[in-house]
Write a protein that holds these residues in place. Sequence first.
Motif, PDB file in Angstrom:
ATOM      1  N   ARG A 110       0.858  -1.182   0.000  1.00 22.38           N
ATOM      2  CA  ARG A 110       0.000   0.000   0.000  1.00 22.38           C
ATOM      3  C   ARG A 110       0.893   1.229   0.000  1.00 22.38           C
ATOM      4  O   ARG A 110       1.903   1.272   0.704  1.00 22.38           O
ATOM      5  N   VAL A 111       0.520   2.240  -0.798  1.00 20.34           N
ATOM      6  CA  VAL A 111       1.266   3.491  -0.850  1.00 20.34           C
ATOM      7  C   VAL A 111       0.383   4.612  -0.317  1.00 20.34           C
ATOM      8  O   VAL A 111      -0.758   4.773  -0.763  1.00 20.34           O
ATOM      9  N   LEU A 112       0.914   5.365   0.653  1.00 16.47           N
ATOM     10  CA  LEU A 112       0.212   6.517   1.200  1.00 16.47           C
ATOM     11  C   LEU A 112       0.884   7.781   0.674  1.00 16.47           C
ATOM     12  O   LEU A 112       2.095   7.951   0.820  1.00 16.47           O
ATOM     13  N   PHE A 113       0.099   8.660   0.065  1.00 20.80           N
ATOM     14  CA  PHE A 113       0.605   9.917  -0.467  1.00 20.80           C
ATOM     15  C   PHE A 113       0.271  11.023   0.532  1.00 20.80           C
ATOM     16  O   PHE A 113      -0.892  11.188   0.917  1.00 20.80           O
ATOM     17  N   LEU A 114       1.294  11.782   0.920  1.00 22.96           N
ATOM     18  CA  LEU A 114       1.119  12.848   1.906  1.00 22.96           C
ATOM     19  C   LEU A 114       1.098  14.209   1.235  1.00 22.96           C
ATOM     20  O   LEU A 114       1.756  14.428   0.209  1.00 22.96           O
ATOM     21  N   SER A 115       0.362  15.132   1.850  1.00 33.22           N
ATOM     22  CA  SER A 115       0.302  16.514   1.378  1.00 33.22           C
ATOM     23  C   SER A 115       1.466  17.305   1.953  1.00 33.22           C
ATOM     24  O   SER A 115       2.232  16.821   2.786  1.00 33.22           O
ATOM     25  N   MET A 116       1.571  18.547   1.514  1.00 30.02           N
ATOM     26  CA  MET A 116       2.492  19.475   2.166  1.00 30.02           C
ATOM     27  C   MET A 116       1.951  19.826   3.547  1.00 30.02           C
ATOM     28  O   MET A 116       0.845  19.462   3.918  1.00 30.02           O
ATOM     29  N   ASN A 117       2.781  20.571   4.315  1.00 28.18           N
ATOM     30  CA  ASN A 117       2.462  20.861   5.712  1.00 28.18           C
ATOM     31  C   ASN A 117       1.167  21.676   5.864  1.00 28.18           C
ATOM     32  O   ASN A 117       0.905  22.556   5.058  1.00 28.18           O
ATOM     33  N   PRO A 118       0.432  21.355   6.943  1.00 32.98           N
ATOM     34  CA  PRO A 118       0.615  20.183   7.793  1.00 32.98           C
ATOM     35  C   PRO A 118       0.176  18.922   7.069  1.00 32.98           C
ATOM     36  O   PRO A 118      -0.900  18.885   6.468  1.00 32.98           O
ATOM     37  N   ALA A 119       1.021  17.919   7.093  1.00 35.04           N
ATOM     38  CA  ALA A 119       0.833  16.737   6.262  1.00 35.04           C
ATOM     39  C   ALA A 119      -0.424  15.967   6.631  1.00 35.04           C
ATOM     40  O   ALA A 119      -0.765  15.831   7.799  1.00 35.04           O
ATOM     41  N   ARG A 120      -1.102  15.465   5.603  1.00 34.69           N
ATOM     42  CA  ARG A 120      -2.218  14.542   5.777  1.00 34.69           C
ATOM     43  C   ARG A 120      -2.164  13.553   4.620  1.00 34.69           C
ATOM     44  O   ARG A 120      -1.498  13.810   3.606  1.00 34.69           O
ATOM     45  N   VAL A 121      -2.860  12.454   4.752  1.00 33.18           N
ATOM     46  CA  VAL A 121      -2.909  11.469   3.671  1.00 33.18           C
ATOM     47  C   VAL A 121      -3.925  11.940   2.634  1.00 33.18           C
ATOM     48  O   VAL A 121      -5.107  12.111   2.945  1.00 33.18           O
ATOM     49  N   VAL A 122      -3.464  12.186   1.398  1.00 37.76           N
ATOM     50  CA  VAL A 122      -4.363  12.658   0.336  1.00 37.76           C
ATOM     51  C   VAL A 122      -4.800  11.530  -0.593  1.00 37.76           C
ATOM     52  O   VAL A 122      -5.774  11.680  -1.338  1.00 37.76           O
ATOM     53  N   LEU A 123      -4.080  10.409  -0.553  1.00 39.13           N
ATOM     54  CA  LEU A 123      -4.485   9.256  -1.361  1.00 39.13           C
ATOM     55  C   LEU A 123      -3.857   8.000  -0.780  1.00 39.13           C
ATOM     56  O   LEU A 123      -2.693   8.013  -0.352  1.00 39.13           O
ATOM     57  N   GLU A 124      -4.634   6.927  -0.763  1.00 43.31           N
ATOM     58  CA  GLU A 124      -4.155   5.625  -0.319  1.00 43.31           C
ATOM     59  C   GLU A 124      -4.313   4.664  -1.485  1.00 43.31           C
ATOM     60  O   GLU A 124      -5.425   4.455  -1.973  1.00 43.31           O
ATOM     61  N   GLN A 125      -3.210   4.105  -1.964  1.00 44.17           N
ATOM     62  CA  GLN A 125      -3.233   3.260  -3.154  1.00 44.17           C
ATOM     63  C   GLN A 125      -2.788   1.838  -2.830  1.00 44.17           C
ATOM     64  O   GLN A 125      -1.607   1.583  -2.605  1.00 44.17           O
ATOM     65  N   PRO A 126      -3.713   0.865  -2.800  1.00 41.67           N
ATOM     66  CA  PRO A 126      -3.298  -0.529  -2.643  1.00 41.67           C
ATOM     67  C   PRO A 126      -2.587  -1.001  -3.915  1.00 41.67           C
ATOM     68  O   PRO A 126      -2.936  -0.585  -5.029  1.00 41.67           O
ATOM     69  N   ILE A 127      -1.628  -1.898  -3.759  1.00 42.34           N
ATOM     70  CA  ILE A 127      -0.902  -2.468  -4.892  1.00 42.34           C
ATOM     71  C   ILE A 127      -1.171  -3.968  -4.893  1.00 42.34           C
ATOM     72  O   ILE A 127      -0.787  -4.669  -3.956  1.00 42.34           O
ATOM     73  N   VAL A 128      -1.816  -4.451  -5.941  1.00 42.51           N
ATOM     74  CA  VAL A 128      -2.195  -5.864  -5.986  1.00 42.51           C
ATOM     75  C   VAL A 128      -1.302  -6.670  -6.918  1.00 42.51           C
ATOM     76  O   VAL A 128      -1.472  -7.889  -7.041  1.00 42.51           O
ATOM     77  N   LEU A 129      -0.342  -6.045  -7.580  1.00 49.75           N
ATOM     78  CA  LEU A 129       0.565  -6.775  -8.459  1.00 49.75           C
ATOM     79  C   LEU A 129       1.421  -7.725  -7.632  1.00 49.75           C
ATOM     80  O   LEU A 129       1.908  -7.354  -6.565  1.00 49.75           O
ATOM     81  N   PRO A 130       1.652  -8.939  -8.103  1.00 44.02           N
ATOM     82  CA  PRO A 130       2.487  -9.874  -7.345  1.00 44.02           C
ATOM     83  C   PRO A 130       3.962  -9.479  -7.408  1.00 44.02           C
ATOM     84  O   PRO A 130       4.401  -8.808  -8.344  1.00 44.02           O
ATOM     85  N   HIS A 131       4.702  -9.896  -6.390  1.00 42.59           N
ATOM     86  CA  HIS A 131       6.159  -9.741  -6.414  1.00 42.59           C
ATOM     87  C   HIS A 131       6.765 -10.880  -7.206  1.00 42.59           C
ATOM     88  O   HIS A 131       6.194 -11.990  -7.255  1.00 42.59           O
ATOM     89  N   PRO A 132       7.936 -10.656  -7.845  1.00 44.48           N
ATOM     90  CA  PRO A 132       8.698  -9.409  -7.881  1.00 44.48           C
ATOM     91  C   PRO A 132       8.110  -8.424  -8.885  1.00 44.48           C
ATOM     92  O   PRO A 132       7.474  -8.829  -9.860  1.00 44.48           O
ATOM     93  N   ARG A 133       8.348  -7.113  -8.621  1.00 47.85           N
ATOM     94  CA  ARG A 133       7.865  -6.042  -9.494  1.00 47.85           C
ATOM     95  C   ARG A 133       9.044  -5.142  -9.843  1.00 47.85           C
ATOM     96  O   ARG A 133       9.220  -4.094  -9.196  1.00 47.85           O
TER      97      ARG A 133
END
Length: 257
Positions: free
Chosen positions: A199-222
């Motif tokens: 899962r990738v969490l994208f943060l905003s500029m200050n004061p930071a908050r999570v602006v997008l949460e992206q699950p990654i379902v591709l199998p390893h290795p990637r």
Amino acid sequence: MLTVTIEKKWYAQAKMPTLENLQLSIADGEFVALVGPSGCGKSTLLNILSGLDKQAQFQLQWQGQTLDTRQRLPLKMGFMFQDSRLMPWLTVLDNLLLVLNHSAHSRELALHYLQAVGLEAQAHQFPAQLSGGMQRRVALARAFVVQPRLLLMDEPFISVDAPTAERLRHVLLSLWLTSRPMVLFVTHDLREALSLADRVLFLSMNPARVVLEQPIVLPHPRPTGSTELLQLYQQLLTTHPDLLSGIRQEERHTDVI
């Protein structure tokens, strides 16, 4: 499940908090990457969790138990920094033994992890005798040798060349898949985040908050150059062109900056 709530972290002389009302969760065994613009507080978040920064207001919930700023997480932690931070006067083996409790099995355990990163033959060399990539592998072994439940990683491959970074990511995944600690991995490189994380969490500029949460379902290795990963990379940046600046497209006209 570990849930982190940063109520406020404000540096002296700053015009606004670095972190405020930021909440994120990580499941046991999950690999989470944190991506965001420079200065948004990603490293600060890791420092707070590790206990290196004691000047923040925060709350932790671990397995249903609520902890506050006076309490440390009751679990083993590893931390890998932006540089290897090896002790130059100690051998490679002694750098690993330094973080262990000198039990009867410490040497065996340290040698096991050096073998896992391909450096058993360099156990009695000093850090200055190793290449930059080899020093990072020692740092990886040292982070895992304590057998952490939570591993904090602050852009650990930032200053190595691309082929070396790709090899290091392969070694990291091999170690992680074996023991499955929770990982919080800070990076500026979106392709690196997509290559490694559940899962990738994208943060905003200050004061930071999570602006997008992206699950990654591709199998390893990637591999970072794989077709599937590059398609996901382009899709994210097409849908959210300002994402790496800490802004989601749908927020462009609603946020007051």
